[in-house]
Each structure stands twice: as structure tokens, then as C-alpha cells.
Write an enzyme that holds these catalytic residues in place. Structure first.
Site, PDB file in Angstrom:
ATOM      1  N   TYR A 138      -0.763   2.141  10.332  1.00  0.00           N
ATOM      2  CA  TYR A 138      -0.008   0.893  10.249  1.00  0.00           C
ATOM      3  C   TYR A 138      -0.169   0.040  11.495  1.00  0.00           C
ATOM      4  O   TYR A 138      -0.085  -1.185  11.438  1.00  0.00           O
ATOM      5  CB  TYR A 138       1.483   1.178  10.031  1.00  0.00           C
ATOM      6  N   LYS A 180      -3.545  16.190   7.271  1.00  0.00           N
ATOM      7  CA  LYS A 180      -4.778  16.284   6.478  1.00  0.00           C
ATOM      8  C   LYS A 180      -5.882  16.761   7.420  1.00  0.00           C
ATOM      9  O   LYS A 180      -6.934  16.135   7.575  1.00  0.00           O
ATOM     10  CB  LYS A 180      -5.113  14.918   5.858  1.00  0.00           C
ATOM     11  N   ASP A 213      -1.622  16.637   0.394  1.00  0.00           N
ATOM     12  CA  ASP A 213      -1.706  16.676  -1.063  1.00  0.00           C
ATOM     13  C   ASP A 213      -0.939  17.878  -1.617  1.00  0.00           C
ATOM     14  O   ASP A 213      -0.255  17.775  -2.646  1.00  0.00           O
ATOM     15  CB  ASP A 213      -3.157  16.675  -1.543  1.00  0.00           C
ATOM     16  N   ASP A 237       5.856   7.853   4.871  1.00  0.00           N
ATOM     17  CA  ASP A 237       6.278   6.738   4.035  1.00  0.00           C
ATOM     18  C   ASP A 237       6.171   7.120   2.561  1.00  0.00           C
ATOM     19  O   ASP A 237       7.104   6.921   1.766  1.00  0.00           O
ATOM     20  CB  ASP A 237       5.385   5.527   4.340  1.00  0.00           C
ATOM     21  N   ASP A 241       9.481   8.519  -0.160  1.00  0.00           N
ATOM     22  CA  ASP A 241       9.773   7.812  -1.407  1.00  0.00           C
ATOM     23  C   ASP A 241       9.637   8.746  -2.606  1.00  0.00           C
ATOM     24  O   ASP A 241      10.415   8.667  -3.564  1.00  0.00           O
ATOM     25  CB  ASP A 241       8.853   6.607  -1.572  1.00  0.00           C
TER      26      ASP A 241
END
Length: 348
Positions: A138, A180, A213, A237, A241
């Protein structure tokens, strides 16, 4: 000396859910002084920018900041030269030095059947997502041409160390560090740094490393296995959610963003519901205010160190739901005002 809270109504349903939240805050903090400022899309309309210097300065000098919601299709653009409401949020986090976002996820027994997941999967879930806020893709360098675009993902050891300490410090027994590392170099640095902080400072807390994942899959198949999920900005993020659906509605999820409280000077935290501005229902008086109320509880706990008051507000929300309160997103018909009255009645 009065407690000073800056409120940012923002856009869409923001003003509708913020007003009753402020009334609840005033009930718990009688000497509170509330100062409202324009923010997000509303600030773009008024001043051409989502976060003005004066609003940022007011937030920096406050005891805490309470934000409702920002954004909407009116300001949605892919033009990098045009302001977006979300830029105000990123600027506010940076300006306040907020690097840790805390998102508790605790499905309430009264709402087990409101979740799209089966009761036996979500029952007993009580987890905390600890998301890093100031690094990652970001905030990395960005470029754009007619045929390509880049977003650079960058993390420093310092950024990872400090968010790791927040995650381990919040854990009851276990931290799942999500990365990851099988693909990304930033994730390899993340994993190495989290391992070291754990070994040197928090060896009594169990640590596991989970690829993002796999974490996304387990979050909806076996959420009870998680205590604290520690992760970087983008992954946090998305996962937080996703975790909202365990509660039955994203309208039930609060959040707290905090910074370095050990450094000198004021360190206001930012407290806000996870949901968006829901422009499709704005002005109808039907928005679910409960995530906003629970964000006030986090403000009481983390912003003002008023633990008993925070527990009282959270218990009132639980009680109101136990007694049948259901807003439309939870399958009921209660309006914003009726939800507020139910929580006030539960407070006694």
C-alpha cells in the site's frame, strides 16, 4: 482536564451511526469534549482533499479519534491524479504513527445462525487479527504507464519487529504468523524476524507460520484454531474482512489502530468499524450501528484505558442481541434508532 475526542463522520451512513455512538461515549465519559471534523469524500467535496492539514492537526492533539466510514461511488476513480477518500485514511494512519490494526472477531451465540457458516464451525471462535498498517504494497513506490503498472512491496526489520511484539503481547497462548514465504522475499524477511522476536522475547507463546492461502481456507473451515493472526498490511486487510463473515455480518466488526504509546507526546488511537459507508442505504435510518458501538468499546479500552466501561458496553450489545435485536443485515427489521434504544436499555 476534559477528555478530547475528535470524531470523523465521513461519508454514506457514517453520520447516522456516529451520532448515537457519541451519545454512548458521553454516557461513559461525562467530561468528554467532542470535536467533529470533515473527512473522506465529504472533505474532498469541501476542500479538494480527503484529509486537510487542520483535521490532521486536530487528530494529532486529541486523546483518541473516532471514525465512522469513508468512500462511495461518487469519488471512485482510477485516475491517480484525482483524490480518493481512502487516501485520507492512509494519511491519517501515517500522520498519527499508527502501525497496528486490531480486529477482534468473536461470533456471539445469539448470532450463530446469522453466519453463512455452520454453527458447529464458528461456535467458540474468539480470535484477534493483528495487521501491520504502515508498510507493504500500500505504501511502496508506484508507477504507471500506458501498458504496465507497478506497486512495490517493502518491509523493514523495524516495522516487522514492532508489529510482532503487538501480536505476541496480545496472545493468550498462540500466534499464527501469516505470510507467503514460499514466494515473496518480503515474507521471508517477515518470517525470519517474527521467529527471532519470538525466540528472544516471547518463548512462552506458541508460534506457527501459515501461508496466506492456507490461512484463508482455515479461517472459514476451522476458525477456533486461531488465537492471534499476525500478518502484513495487504493480507491483513483481506483476511480480516473474510473473518467478518464468522460474525454473520461485517456490520458487527470493530477495529482499533494504535501506535507507539511509549514515545513522548500524545498518541491518539483511531477507532472505527470495519464496514464501509454503504451509500445504498444512507439516509434511510436502517444502518447497523453495532460495529460502531463496539468500536467505542475499543476506544474506551485501548484509547482511554477504561476496561470496565468497555466491558459494560460490549455486554450491553451482547444482551440486546440475546433479547432479540436484529438489524436488517442480521435478518431482522430493527432501525438504527431501535438498535440504539435496545443497547441503551441493556445498559440499564
Amino acid at each position: 482536564m476534559a477528555t478530547r475526542i475528535v470524531t470523523l463522520p465521513g461519508d454514506g451512513i457514517g453520520p447516522e451511526i456516529l451520532a448515537p455512538a457519541v451519545a454512548l461515549l458521553e454516557r461513559f465519559v461525562p467530561d468528554v469534549k467532542v470535536e467533529e471534523h470533515v473527512f473522506g469524500g465529504a472533505s474532498i467535496d469541501a476542500h479538494g482533499t480527503a484529509l486537510t492539514d487542520s483535521t490532521l492537526a486536530a487528530c494529532q492533539s486529541a486523546d483518541a479519534v473516532l471514525l465512522a466510514a469513508v468512500g462511495g461511488p461518487k469519488w471512485d476513480t482510477t485516475d491517480p491524479d484525482q483524490p480518493r477518500p481512502e487516501q485520507g485514511l492512509l494519511g491519517l494512519r501515517k500522520g498519527l504513527g499508527l502501525y497496528a490494526n486490531l480486529r477482534p472477531v468473536r461470533p456471539l451465540p445469539a448470532l450463530y445462525d446469522a453466519s453463512p457458516l455452520r454453527r458447529e464451525i464458528i461456535e467458540g471462535t474468539d480470535l484477534l487479527v493483528v495487521r501491520e498498517l504502515t508498510g507493504g504494497i500500500y505504501f511502496g513506490e508506484k508507477s504507471r504507464s500506458a501498458t504496465s503498472a507497478t506497486d512495490v512491496c517493502t518491509y523493514s526489520v523495524h516495522e516487522i519487529e514492532r508489529i510482532a511484539r503487538v501480536g505476541f503481547g496480545a496472545a493468550r497462548s498462540k500466534v499464527a504468523s501469516v505470510d507467503k514465504a514460499n514466494v515473496l522475499e518480503t515474507s521471508r524477511l517477515w518470517r525470519e524476524t517474527v521467529k527471532r522476536v519470538h525466540a528472544e522475547e516471547f518463548p512462552h507463546i506458541e508460534l506457527e507460520h501459515v501461508l496466506v492461502d492456507n490461512a484463508a481456507m482455515q479461517l472459514v473451515s476451522a476458525p477456533r484454531r486461531f488465537d492471534v493472526i499476525l500478518t502484513e498490511n495487504l493480507f491483513g486487510d483481506i483476511l480480516s474482512d473474510e473473518a467478518a463473515m464468522l460474525t454473520g455480518s461485517i456490520g458487527m466488526l470493530p477495529s482499533a489502530s494504535i501506535g507507539d504509546t511509549d514515545a513522548p507526546g500524545p498518541h491518539p488511537g483511531l477507532f472505527e468499524p470495519v464496514h464501509g459507508s454503504a451509500p445504498d442505504i444512507a439516509g434511510q435510518g436502517i444502518a447497523n450501528p453495532l460495529a460502531m458501538f463496539l468500536s467505542v468499546a475499543l476506544l474506551l479500552r485501548h484509547g482511554l484505558t477504561l476496561e470496565s466501561e468497555a466491558l459494560a458496553l460490549e455486554s450491553a450489545v451482547d444482551k440486546a442481541l440475546d433479547q432479540g435485536l436484529r438489524t436488517r443485515d442480521l435478518g431482522g427489521t430493527a432501525s438504527t434508532a431501535e438498535a440504539t434504544e435496545a443497547v441503551l436499555a441493556a445498559l440499564g
